[in-house]
Design an enzyme around this catalytic site. Structure first.
Site, PDB file in Angstrom:
ATOM      1  CG  ASP A 272      33.634  43.215  35.169  1.00 16.64           C
ATOM      2  OD1 ASP A 272      32.740  42.805  34.523  1.00 16.64           O
ATOM      3  OD2 ASP A 272      34.888  42.895  34.668  1.00 16.64           O
TER       4      ASP A 272
ATOM      5  CG  ASP B 145      45.429  42.570  30.763  1.00 14.94           C
ATOM      6  OD1 ASP B 145      44.618  41.516  31.236  1.00 14.94           O
ATOM      7  OD2 ASP B 145      45.436  43.793  31.131  1.00 14.94           O
TER       8      ASP B 145
ATOM      9  CG  HIS C 145      41.643  41.519  32.955  1.00 14.27           C
ATOM     10  ND1 HIS C 145      42.121  42.541  31.830  1.00 14.27           N
ATOM     11  CD2 HIS C 145      40.533  41.286  32.506  1.00 14.27           C
ATOM     12  CE1 HIS C 145      40.968  42.838  31.153  1.00 14.27           C
ATOM     13  NE2 HIS C 145      40.118  41.673  31.367  1.00 14.27           N
TER      14      HIS C 145
ATOM     15  CD  GLU D 125      43.173  45.905  33.116  1.00 13.86           C
ATOM     16  OE1 GLU D 125      43.495  44.543  32.956  1.00 13.86           O
ATOM     17  OE2 GLU D 125      42.359  46.366  32.464  1.00 13.86           O
TER      18      GLU D 125
HETATM   19  C1  GLP Z   1      36.546  42.453  29.896  1.00 11.81           C
HETATM   20  C2  GLP Z   1      35.761  41.775  31.230  1.00 11.81           C
HETATM   21  C3  GLP Z   1      36.120  40.581  31.511  1.00 11.81           C
HETATM   22  C4  GLP Z   1      36.363  39.543  30.413  1.00 11.81           C
HETATM   23  C5  GLP Z   1      37.321  40.122  29.308  1.00 11.81           C
HETATM   24  C6  GLP Z   1      37.379  39.340  28.044  1.00 11.81           C
HETATM   25  O1  GLP Z   1      37.592  42.916  30.084  1.00 11.81           O
HETATM   26  N1  GLP Z   1      35.811  42.685  32.367  1.00 11.81           N
HETATM   27  O2  GLP Z   1      35.537  40.045  32.730  1.00 11.81           O
HETATM   28  O3  GLP Z   1      36.863  38.170  30.827  1.00 11.81           O
HETATM   29  O4  GLP Z   1      36.748  41.316  28.938  1.00 11.81           O
HETATM   30  O5  GLP Z   1      36.460  39.539  27.119  1.00 11.81           O
HETATM   31  P1  GLP Z   1      36.228  38.737  25.784  1.00 11.81           P
HETATM   32  O6  GLP Z   1      35.512  37.520  26.234  1.00 11.81           O
HETATM   33  O7  GLP Z   1      35.384  39.604  24.945  1.00 11.81           O
HETATM   34  O8  GLP Z   1      37.375  38.382  25.327  1.00 11.81           O
END
Ligand code: GLP
Length: 245
Positions: free
Chosen positions: A67, A136, A138, A143
């Site tokens: 993404d 959440d 995702h 989402e």
């Molecule tokens: C973002 C990314 C996800 C990732 C999430 C969790 O939302 N789009 O791909 O898994 O963050 O991030 P973190 O690893 O910093 O908790």
């Protein structure tokens, strides 16, 4: 579904890097799906060390990132393009020609998403997809409420994600409101998937993902049906699991 629970973040990072290394040694032209966020950083550091020691060669692999924020330039320090350069690409011999990341500045988003899907198909599909998880539930930026059949698309970020990710920006208002993400189905089609989660903050989402119903409200829950998925968790992220904890 395989669940590996590690003592801490460091162990989780090492275990994941080891699996990636084995995959590349087995298939030097591996198609690797990559994630951003804070969770995979330790794993990227391990991979860089393997490269520096000369035990791992990235020159033939192809990468697809999950993404990217929209509408954000590739030079923005919080863009995932920048993140990937800093945390992996600039430090290894991955061929820039084999790097794919959604374009957060795409003018024709629909055409871009179609081309991204086609590029994945043309490589023969993703061999190994690395995932983090949002608080959440995702995966990518899919989402709550996203169709489990979705493909690469432009999406609005949930308020909770904007809040979570605001720690990387100067202020919450600076967090982009949308993103281009691989869809749930795009992710699901990877031949093998590893989902990483570390820390107490992910414990609830992990329990719902592994032990709750499969639902678009927790897009990661679809992984329960994947034939080759490994969850690599640290103890804190696994702390609310009943069956595996
Ligand atoms: C973002 C990314 C996800 C990732 C999430 C969790 O939302 N789009 O791909 O898994 O963050 O991030 P973190 O690893 O910093 O908790």
């Amino acid at each position: 579904m395989k669940v590996i629970i590690k003592e801490n973040y460091d162990e989780l990072s090492k275990e994941t890097a080891k699996i990636i290394k084995e995959a590349i040694l087995t298939k030097p032209n591996l198609v690797l799906g990559l994630a951003t966020g804070s969770t995979p950083i330790g794993m990227y550091q391990e991979l860089i060390q393997m490269y520096e020691k000369g035990t791992l060669d990235f020159s033939k692999i192809t990468t697809f990132n999950l993404d990217e924020y929209f509408d954000i330039s590739t030079d923005h320090p919080q863009s995932y393009h920048y993140y990937m350069r800093k945390n992996l690409f600039d430090e290894t011999n991955i061929n820039p020609k084999n790097i794919y990341i959604p374009d957060g500045t795409a003018k024709n988003v629909k055409a871009f998403c179609r081309d991204y899907e086609r590029a994945i198909q043309e490589t023969g599909g993703i061999d190994l997809q690395i995932l983090g998880i949002g608080s959440d539930g995702h995966i990518g930026f899919n989402e709550p409420g996203t169709s489990l059949n979705s493909r690469t698309h432009l999406t609005k970020l949930a308020e909770s994600t904007i809040e979570d990710n605001s720690r990387f920006f100067e202020k919450k208002e600076d967090v982009p409101k949308s993103a281009i993400t691989m869809g749930v189905q795009t992710i699901f089609e990877a031949k093998k998937i590893i989902l990483l989660a570390s820390g107490e903050k992910k414990a609830e989402a992990i329990a719902k993902t592994l032990e709750g119903p499969i639902t678009p409200q927790i897009t990661a829950s679809v992984l329960q049906q994947h034939p080759n998925v490994i969850f690599i968790l640290d103890k804190k992220a696994a702390s609310k699991l009943k069956k595996y904890g």
